[in-house]
Each structure stands twice: as C-alpha cells, then as structure tokens.
Design an enzyme around this catalytic site. Sequence first.
Site, PDB file in Angstrom:
ATOM      1  N   SER A 271     105.003  94.373  29.314  1.00 37.68           N
ATOM      2  CA  SER A 271     105.745  95.546  29.806  1.00 37.68           C
ATOM      3  C   SER A 271     104.879  96.752  30.129  1.00 37.68           C
ATOM      4  O   SER A 271     105.359  97.710  30.738  1.00 37.68           O
ATOM      5  CB  SER A 271     106.810  95.965  28.784  1.00 37.68           C
ATOM      6  OG  SER A 271     107.834  95.005  28.744  1.00 37.68           O
TER       7      SER A 271
ATOM      8  N   LYS B 257     104.963  97.782  33.594  1.00 36.95           N
ATOM      9  CA  LYS B 257     106.040  98.595  34.165  1.00 36.95           C
ATOM     10  C   LYS B 257     105.552  99.987  34.551  1.00 36.95           C
ATOM     11  O   LYS B 257     106.116 100.621  35.446  1.00 36.95           O
ATOM     12  CB  LYS B 257     107.211  98.675  33.184  1.00 36.95           C
ATOM     13  CG  LYS B 257     107.890  97.322  32.966  1.00 36.95           C
ATOM     14  CD  LYS B 257     108.906  97.354  31.825  1.00 36.95           C
ATOM     15  CE  LYS B 257     109.517  95.960  31.617  1.00 36.95           C
ATOM     16  NZ  LYS B 257     110.332  95.890  30.381  1.00 36.95           N
TER      17      LYS B 257
ATOM     18  N   TYR C 288     108.115  90.055  39.375  1.00 35.87           N
ATOM     19  CA  TYR C 288     108.217  90.749  38.086  1.00 35.87           C
ATOM     20  C   TYR C 288     107.434  90.020  36.993  1.00 35.87           C
ATOM     21  O   TYR C 288     106.673  90.635  36.232  1.00 35.87           O
ATOM     22  CB  TYR C 288     109.699  90.877  37.720  1.00 35.87           C
ATOM     23  CG  TYR C 288     109.977  91.397  36.347  1.00 35.87           C
ATOM     24  CD1 TYR C 288     109.854  92.757  36.044  1.00 35.87           C
ATOM     25  CD2 TYR C 288     110.375  90.542  35.326  1.00 35.87           C
ATOM     26  CE1 TYR C 288     110.127  93.233  34.778  1.00 35.87           C
ATOM     27  CE2 TYR C 288     110.649  91.015  34.047  1.00 35.87           C
ATOM     28  CZ  TYR C 288     110.521  92.360  33.781  1.00 35.87           C
ATOM     29  OH  TYR C 288     110.777  92.829  32.526  1.00 35.87           O
TER      30      TYR C 288
ATOM     31  N   TYR D 136     110.570 101.064  24.347  1.00 33.10           N
ATOM     32  CA  TYR D 136     111.823 100.370  24.065  1.00 33.10           C
ATOM     33  C   TYR D 136     112.752 101.296  23.281  1.00 33.10           C
ATOM     34  O   TYR D 136     112.892 102.456  23.601  1.00 33.10           O
ATOM     35  CB  TYR D 136     111.558  99.065  23.304  1.00 33.10           C
ATOM     36  CG  TYR D 136     110.604  98.136  23.988  1.00 33.10           C
ATOM     37  CD1 TYR D 136     110.972  97.471  25.164  1.00 33.10           C
ATOM     38  CD2 TYR D 136     109.324  97.935  23.496  1.00 33.10           C
ATOM     39  CE1 TYR D 136     110.093  96.604  25.801  1.00 33.10           C
ATOM     40  CE2 TYR D 136     108.441  97.070  24.122  1.00 33.10           C
ATOM     41  CZ  TYR D 136     108.834  96.407  25.273  1.00 33.10           C
ATOM     42  OH  TYR D 136     107.971  95.557  25.892  1.00 33.10           O
TER      43      TYR D 136
ATOM     44  N   VAL E 104     105.012  93.371  24.793  1.00 34.45           N
ATOM     45  CA  VAL E 104     105.137  92.394  23.706  1.00 34.45           C
ATOM     46  C   VAL E 104     103.889  91.542  23.542  1.00 34.45           C
ATOM     47  O   VAL E 104     103.812  90.717  22.621  1.00 34.45           O
ATOM     48  CB  VAL E 104     106.373  91.474  23.875  1.00 34.45           C
ATOM     49  CG1 VAL E 104     107.658  92.260  23.710  1.00 34.45           C
ATOM     50  CG2 VAL E 104     106.325  90.735  25.193  1.00 34.45           C
TER      51      VAL E 104
END
Lengths: 304, 304, 304, 304
Positions: C63, C66, C188, C240, C258
Amino acid sequence: MDLQQLLDDICAGAASHYGQGRVADYIPALASVAPAQFGIAIHTLEGDLYSSGQAQKRFSIQSISKAFSLTMAIHRHGDELWQRVGKEPSGTAFNSLVQLEFEKGIPRNPFINAGALVVADSLCSRLSAPVHAMLETVRLMAGTASITIDRKVADSEYEHRYRNAAMANLMKSFGNFENEVDRVLRAYFSYCALSMNCVELARAFSFLAADGRCPQSGRQWLTKRQTQQLNALLLTSGLYDAAGDFAYRVGMPGKSGVGGGIMAVVPGRFTVCVWAPELNEYGNSVVGLWALEELSKALDLSLF
Amino acid sequence: MDLQQLLDDICAGAASHYGQGRVADYIPALASVAPAQFGIAIHTLEGDLYSSGQAQKRFSIQSISKAFSLTMAIHRHGDELWQRVGKEPSGTAFNSLVQLEFEKGIPRNPFINAGALVVADSLCSRLSAPVHAMLETVRLMAGTASITIDRKVADSEYEHRYRNAAMANLMKSFGNFENEVDRVLRAYFSYCALSMNCVELARAFSFLAADGRCPQSGRQWLTKRQTQQLNALLLTSGLYDAAGDFAYRVGMPGKSGVGGGIMAVVPGRFTVCVWAPELNEYGNSVVGLWALEELSKALDLSLF
Amino acid sequence: MDLQQLLDDICAGAASHYGQGRVADYIPALASVAPAQFGIAIHTLEGDLYSSGQAQKRFSIQSISKAFSLTMAIHRHGDELWQRVGKEPSGTAFNSLVQLEFEKGIPRNPFINAGALVVADSLCSRLSAPVHAMLETVRLMAGTASITIDRKVADSEYEHRYRNAAMANLMKSFGNFENEVDRVLRAYFSYCALSMNCVELARAFSFLAADGRCPQSGRQWLTKRQTQQLNALLLTSGLYDAAGDFAYRVGMPGKSGVGGGIMAVVPGRFTVCVWAPELNEYGNSVVGLWALEELSKALDLSLF
Amino acid sequence: MDLQQLLDDICAGAASHYGQGRVADYIPALASVAPAQFGIAIHTLEGDLYSSGQAQKRFSIQSISKAFSLTMAIHRHGDELWQRVGKEPSGTAFNSLVQLEFEKGIPRNPFINAGALVVADSLCSRLSAPVHAMLETVRLMAGTASITIDRKVADSEYEHRYRNAAMANLMKSFGNFENEVDRVLRAYFSYCALSMNCVELARAFSFLAADGRCPQSGRQWLTKRQTQQLNALLLTSGLYDAAGDFAYRVGMPGKSGVGGGIMAVVPGRFTVCVWAPELNEYGNSVVGLWALEELSKALDLSLF
C-alpha cells in the site's frame, strides 16, 4: 392420534435435549431458574385442555407479553398504530440501533424491543394506569384472577434498562415517543415480568385461533381481519431473528420470550404453549423449538 | 362465489389503480413495456383454469424465477443448500451488501439477489447446461413447450451487471461461490429473462399448492415437507422488503418480480398469478398487490 | 545528536520487539518472508543518507504504492480527481463496503483500497501503459533503474482479487469506474507488487519533504501546495484505521504497507523509511511503529 | 507581512461570503443569532493580540468546549482516559450510533458527541462541581473573570437532549459510563453553553501553541508531549466529518462549534479564533473556514 399421548411422548423426549442451551442470565431473577424443566399445554377451540410436564408452573413470560400489548394497542388505536411502527421482519439483532437510526425512529415491527417500546408508549398515552389495565386484561383473557407481575423481575430489568433507554431516547429524538422515557420503561418491564404458566398462556391467547373472540370471557379482542393480521405479523416477526427458521420448521404464528416460553397458534384449531428455560443463541427455547417442531410434524400443523 | 366473475370484477377495477407506480426502467428492454396492463389467472388443483385480462400475454418474470431455481436447487442439493444461504427475512434493501459482509458471505435468504446468486452458483456446479436445464424444467412444469428466454433482456441485464457482480465477488472472497462469477451471472440473468404469461406461471407453480407434485407432468418436484418449507420461505421473504406487509394484507406465500408479475399460493386449493407492470417503491406491482388483496378478502384466503 | 548513532541504537533495540505481530499471510508470496528483520533509512534534503539494519533489502511495498499512484494522479488530473474520491479519514475497516454503498460509490479517501482503485482507474484512463509508466516514475524518483515489479506477488494478489473486485464492481454500478475492472485490478496489483528497499523508498519520497521537487531527478512532481495537501492526507488517512494513533504517537505524515514498510515525512527536513515484516491487528508494522515513535521522540519530530 | 492589515483584509472580504450557509437552528437560543457577522483574533506567543471585526462579541462556543474538557480530563486522568475513548477519526455522522454499537460503547475519539460525553463523565467522577471547575479553569486560561455559561442555551440543549441521552445510555449498557446519565448531560450542556469571544478563545487556547504552558496564568496545563498529542487529535478529528478537508485546506489543528466559532493552532507561533454563525452541511462555519484558509495561504501556515 391421541393428543394427550402425543404431549406425554414429547414431554418424555424433552429430557434428552437438555443441556444444549443456556438459561438467560442478564438479570439475576432469571439466571436462578433451574434449566432442566419442560411444560406443554394445548387449549382447543372446543375448550379442551391437554398438558404435560410442568405446565402449571409459572415463569416469566418476557417478550411473549409483546403479543398482549400489541393486541391492546390495536384494540385502542386501530390502523393509526402503523404510522409509528412497521410490519417488516428485522434483519440481525446487531442492526437494531442501526435500523432505528436509518429508518428515522420507526421500528421495523412491534416485536423487536424498539417496536414494543412504541406500543407501550402508545398505551401509556391512552391509559392512566397502563400496568393495571394490562394485568386486568390478561387475567380476563386467561380466566385466572391470580396472575401477577413479579416485581423483583421488573425491578431487576429496570436496573439493566440502559440499552432499552437508548432506543427510547433515540426514538424520542426522532419525535416517535410521546411519554417520559422512564414511565414507559416501567410499564414495559412490568409487562415483561408477568408470571404465567403454559396452561394460562394457551388459554389467554386462544382468541388468536378463534377469529379474535376470547372463549373464556366472550370478549371480541380483535376483529377477524385484525386477528389474521396479527397472526401474520407473529409468523413473519415473532421469533426474534429466527422467524424464518420457525416458519420453515414449525409453520405456525408464534411468540417466544427469554423466560423460555413459546406460544403458537393453529388458526381455527388451538393454541399451544411450551416452556423450557434453556435458550439458543437467538434467545429462543431450545427444547421448546424442538417440541413444537415435533408437534407440527406429528399433526401436520404447518399452515403451508 | 363465482370465481370467473370475481376475476372479471377485479380486472374491471384494475384500471382505476393505474398511474400509481412506475415501470422498471433500469434496462431499456423493461422500460419499454406499456404501463396500463393487467392480467390474472388462477389454476386450481382440480385442473380448472380461470383468467381475466391479459393473462395470455408474456412478460419478463424476473425474480419470480428465483422460486424456480430454488426448487431445482432443493431438488438437487436437499438440506445441504442451507449451509450456503440462510432462511431469514432480510432487513432493508439498503443493507444488502452490509449484511452480506457482516454475515461473512452467507446471504440471509434465497430470494434476495445475493441468495439467488448462490442458488444459481449451486446449479452451475451440478449442471453442465444450467440454462437449458432450467428452460426444460419450466416448460415441463407449465406444460408449454414454447416458453423461451428473452435474450435481449438477458443481455441487457448483463450489461448492467455490476452490482450483482459486486455481490458475487464479495461472496467469492468469503469462499461461498464455487464457479466463475461471469458464468453464474450469465445463468442468473437468463433465468430472470424467462418470458411467461399469467396462465403459464399459475400452472407451473401448481406443485406448490399440491404438496410438491406437478399436476401437469406428474413429477414430484419436492417432497410434501420441502413444499411446506418453500412456501414458508416465500411467505417470510418472497416480496423483497415488503414481505411483512404482504403477509399482513394478503396472507399467502408469494413471489414478485420487477417485470410486474406476482405469483401466490393457497396450499391445497390453487395458485394464482397477476401481472401489471407499474411498480411501487419496493419493486412490487402496485395493481398486482391490490388485486391479490381483493382476492384474498373476497375468498378469505389468508392462511392465518 | 548523531543521527547515524540514533538509527543504530534503534536498530539494536528492534530485536526485543520481535514476535509481537504476524507476517501478512493472505498470499503465499508474502507469507514466506522471514519475520525477524528490520531496516531503517533516512534521506535528508541535503542529500545525506543514513541507514541501519537491512535497509538495502527489497520488500513488497504494497500500500505504500498508493502514495506513488496518488502523486501521479494529482500530477495528471489536478483537483478534478476529488470529484471521484473524498479526503476524509474512513471509519473502521469493517465499514469499507458499507461506506462505499452509503456514499454512493465515492470512496472516503485515496488510501483505502476502494480509493486507490479509483486512483488506478483514473491512471488507466490517461495512460496506455499504466504499469510501465509507474515503474519509470518510481525509478526516476528513487534514482534507481533496477527497481522491478515482483510478478509472482502481483499474480498471487490477482488470484485473491475478489474483495477488491467486489469494490470495483460496486463503484462501477454507481458510475464511478471508467475502465474494465480486470484491467484496473491488474494495474493496481502491479503497483502493490513493486519491490523496493528502505533506502530507495526514502529517496523516492523525498519530494514530499521538499515542496514537491525531487532532489534526484530535479522534477517538480507536485506544486508546493499540492505537496502540503498530500502530506495532510497522509497524516489523516495514511495508516489504515490507525491514522489517529500514528498522529498521536509519531506526529508525521506517513504511509504503511502490509509488506511491513512504513515511510514518513518531516517536511523541510527529511524522509524516513522503516521495514519490519510483523504486522499488528491494523496491518501496520509493529516494530516499524515502535521505531518511528522512538525516532520522533528522540528528535522531537512531531509536527504538532 | 503586516498581520493586522491581513486580518482587516480578511474581515473586509468576509461579507462577500455571507449567505452560503445556515445558522444552527436546532434550539431557539442559537437560531436567533444574526447570520451576517464575522470576527477574528490572533494571540501570539509573545503576547501580542491582533483582531478584526466582531472579535469582542461573545457567542456560544458549543463543541469548541470539547477541547477544554479534554484538556481537563487528560490533566486529571492521563493515559488512563484512552481506555474509555479512542483516538481515531470517525466515519460519517450517520454512523455515530452504529460505530458506538459495533465498537461496544467505546467512542472513536473525544470530539464526537459520544466521546465528549465520556470525557464529561470522567470529569463528573473526579469533580464534585464539574461545571464550576470548568468555568474557573476557562476563566484562568483566558485571563477573563467575566466569562459565563448561558443558562438559557444550556437549558434549551437539555430540552433537546434525546439523541445525546441515547448515546449515553448505550455506553452505559456497555459499562462505559460511570455516573447518572442526567448529571453528565447537565454538565456537558453547560460546557457547550460557555459564552466567549474570539479574543478570549485565542487567549485561552494559547497553551496549545506553547507546549502546554498558559502564558496568562503561567500554569502548565499539559506536558509538552501531551500538548503535541492533543494537537494531533485536533488535526485528525477536530472538525466533525470534515477534518480531512480542513487538514487539506488549512493544515492546522483546530476545533469548531455549531455556534460558528473555530479555533486553530500554529504550534510555536500563535492561536487564532474566527467566528461567523453560518454553517455548512458539516456544521462548520462557512466564512470561518474561508478565513482560516486565506490566513493559512497568506502566511504559509500549513504544518505540512
């Protein structure tokens, strides 16, 4: 088939199902009930009574009272009542406050707690002594003057009132609650604390099998159509989050309580009440469900 | 009462209820249906047929097909099916994905879209040609070889598949979906695109009034007990988020579709199907609901 | 204070925190990473590099990517992007699909999965080779031509794509998804499968500490104001469901993955990246969080 | 830049933004405030005061009081407080009761109503006169003995208490509420009904820009680290459901109230308070947000 023999057989079989559930323990007055007990009673439209086991032992009727209070409210308010409460089955228990918020303070049906609180509120608006009126009505329905409210249970429920108080306040914030929250909670917990036995409950609800007319008192509590409607609501919403399963397995309108009682209706024939204190995860009597399923299969009672 | 006269009276009264709803418009193939139409048909266990209005005009049966696919799945999987789908009424439509997530990919019942997708998935696992098998079954049930699937409707549904695809993928992420999402969606939309009329639907579902035995084909589609169970599920969950209201007003097991059809069952007596394309906010036929309520009141059909 | 000494001290202390979390195991490629590892690297605006432990060992950035894709999307779409994705922190993870449904397909922020999928979708709309473009950009930002995408990880993610596919389809049903779901998922997962080490990540994100200008390439990736805005989003939503706790304990904008990496920014001073594969219940590196809190306290880095 | 000139310019520009929002109207005492008003005040760590417009006119501080009560609770309870309330931003307003139920009575952060009720409850547990203590503290912080609580506002809030009462009762049902609901509601509404002006608020919160030490009273209200933590919480959760947008546009810790006030902090430099009664859909002052964004851009105040 010999009905008495059938009830005795079911009663004899009940013991083998003990130990699969747990007695309600959120208040001490309920937690102290001995788990291994079973009673069953049938009251026919002809006035015959069949029973087996501890059918004369009183227990806390708890949510079964919601069928009494709804009857009283329909009797007094008629169709107006449905402006304040819905007729649809609810989703999971988890959703109770969610749904109440999403649907702007209108409970989905009169048998979830929020709905029964609105029903109690509507009675408090019309009756100066809503608890006394309920007691008199139930005594009349059951034909038993000795029925009482267990004050110890009612007080204990009140001490643990906070979740119900949250729902009542939320409805009040949406304008769907007319009386002081505390007054309604007191009435509501008193209704739940009615102490009755299987025989008395089977008799008291016999008007639901008889187009609204109470065979004991001769009183027409509901019209024939209102009776059909109430039975329809009991079938779709009467067993908490297990109404679908109850319709599937038993196929009759019914109402359960966390005291371990379940009453059910065979329109045109009879009412039945079972009692066994151990509850499953949905708050319904484990052995009571088993007994009603046996009865339904043996006599082919499913309405479907 | 003269049943034919009653249907004609209801048909004559239908027109005064036109204009209160809206024809489904999420796909062009449905949006183009003329709104002011009405048909009704009753098929009795004696084999008599009564109908009025446009009872011979075919329409898109849409979600009524979920009762066919569930019958096929119970026929093939028996009680195993209930490991993958629940039997409880759902809450609001709003909650569909919420509940699916909260209950870890197990749909609450086989009539919400997620549940019908699981049912279709279970058929895809057992049948090499699940669409062909459905078509053959329905033709047999209705006793009409000319029933077809409207490919234009099925293709159009597929083009607007994304919400159903979301649910199928979510269930797959929870391990409750066995086949490729796309294959199941294709089958599911084909089932929904079955084109049938009121007479054919009343006839096809007559096994639900006859303890599971199809009077046309002589086939025993379900056991008597399975039939009672399916009817119970139809009553508690068959009309989207208006099942409680339907039980309250009509009192019969039923299944509606956004094509404007509703079929209903009077166990031991007959099946009925109405059709009128205008829908209320819950996706049920406005005039169809009115017609079934009139019928129920006139013949005292409520099961309760 | 001697920065190198501080990093070495933190690295020495890391081992005593091993064993408190669990390596991500939802795909085999991640599950096989050895848990007891730690690396840290700081890249200052002056171009100085400090590192300790396994700062040169590449891991799956997951992530953290992102933040790269959002930078690319802001670079290309500017403020238009915010028509399709919000800027608000999300509630609990549990709510992801709930919120997406309630807010009609608009993800709350670009760092939850749904938001990152929209960002990837927006890149797929503008770029013919969105994966190649990302790879080239990241290589430029980090000043390292050897950075690659781990195809095994990307393929494994794709095989477990169903929950993300559910979200993408749900957004598509709301009209907030422009490309084919599968194409965007492929892009993605490729972004998430970028394999980089702490030094490379600290260097690649140095533009966030430098008003948007990359010291390596001299490229102005974002305007100064866009950089402040991106840092603000990282602070409110980058970790998160633990963004509030990270702001409270560390006080810096950051992004976790993660794979066990966390990058953080001290505007005007430096960027830092830590890596330690064991995750806490929120999916953030346990030892990484501890290390960043130590660093923040030792150097008084909290922005507040 | 001349700070006084800047404030005067902003004040002059404010009028062109009137009419875009609505004054809070859920209680009469707030609904009667004239909408077209604006005030702004800055209090620097050097003790300098700059103000423009109606900076001396008192208004109802409402939720800004939550920053005062949290300071008092941290002062008294330290880290223990975080056992009872979280540090994470909440999702949508819609979710308030949902989240409280899902997270078993632990509010997500101390600035949503449920969290502020827990904070007030914690003060009621330690203080015999929690309202008097708050008033004394705020007077000391602001260096103004004449600050009072508007009893009319407090009483009016109490009359409309039901939604807050629902949340307090729900938390009590989960065991996260120590005192009688009514006593805490009275204290909570009194805090919200504090009447202060921009100058007083800027001065009262100056400890947040000064590592916890109040320049007026010399009192160390919080440690330096607690101050950083409180500022972090204000940034991630201080503006209801628009905290992300505020961080993005303004980049400073802040707290708003439905009375139209917003206070914000530039650590190490100054505190600022704006007031303009018209609110946007999130309950934040429309013109106040505009003014703070202008100020932030003009002086490059974003922490990021």
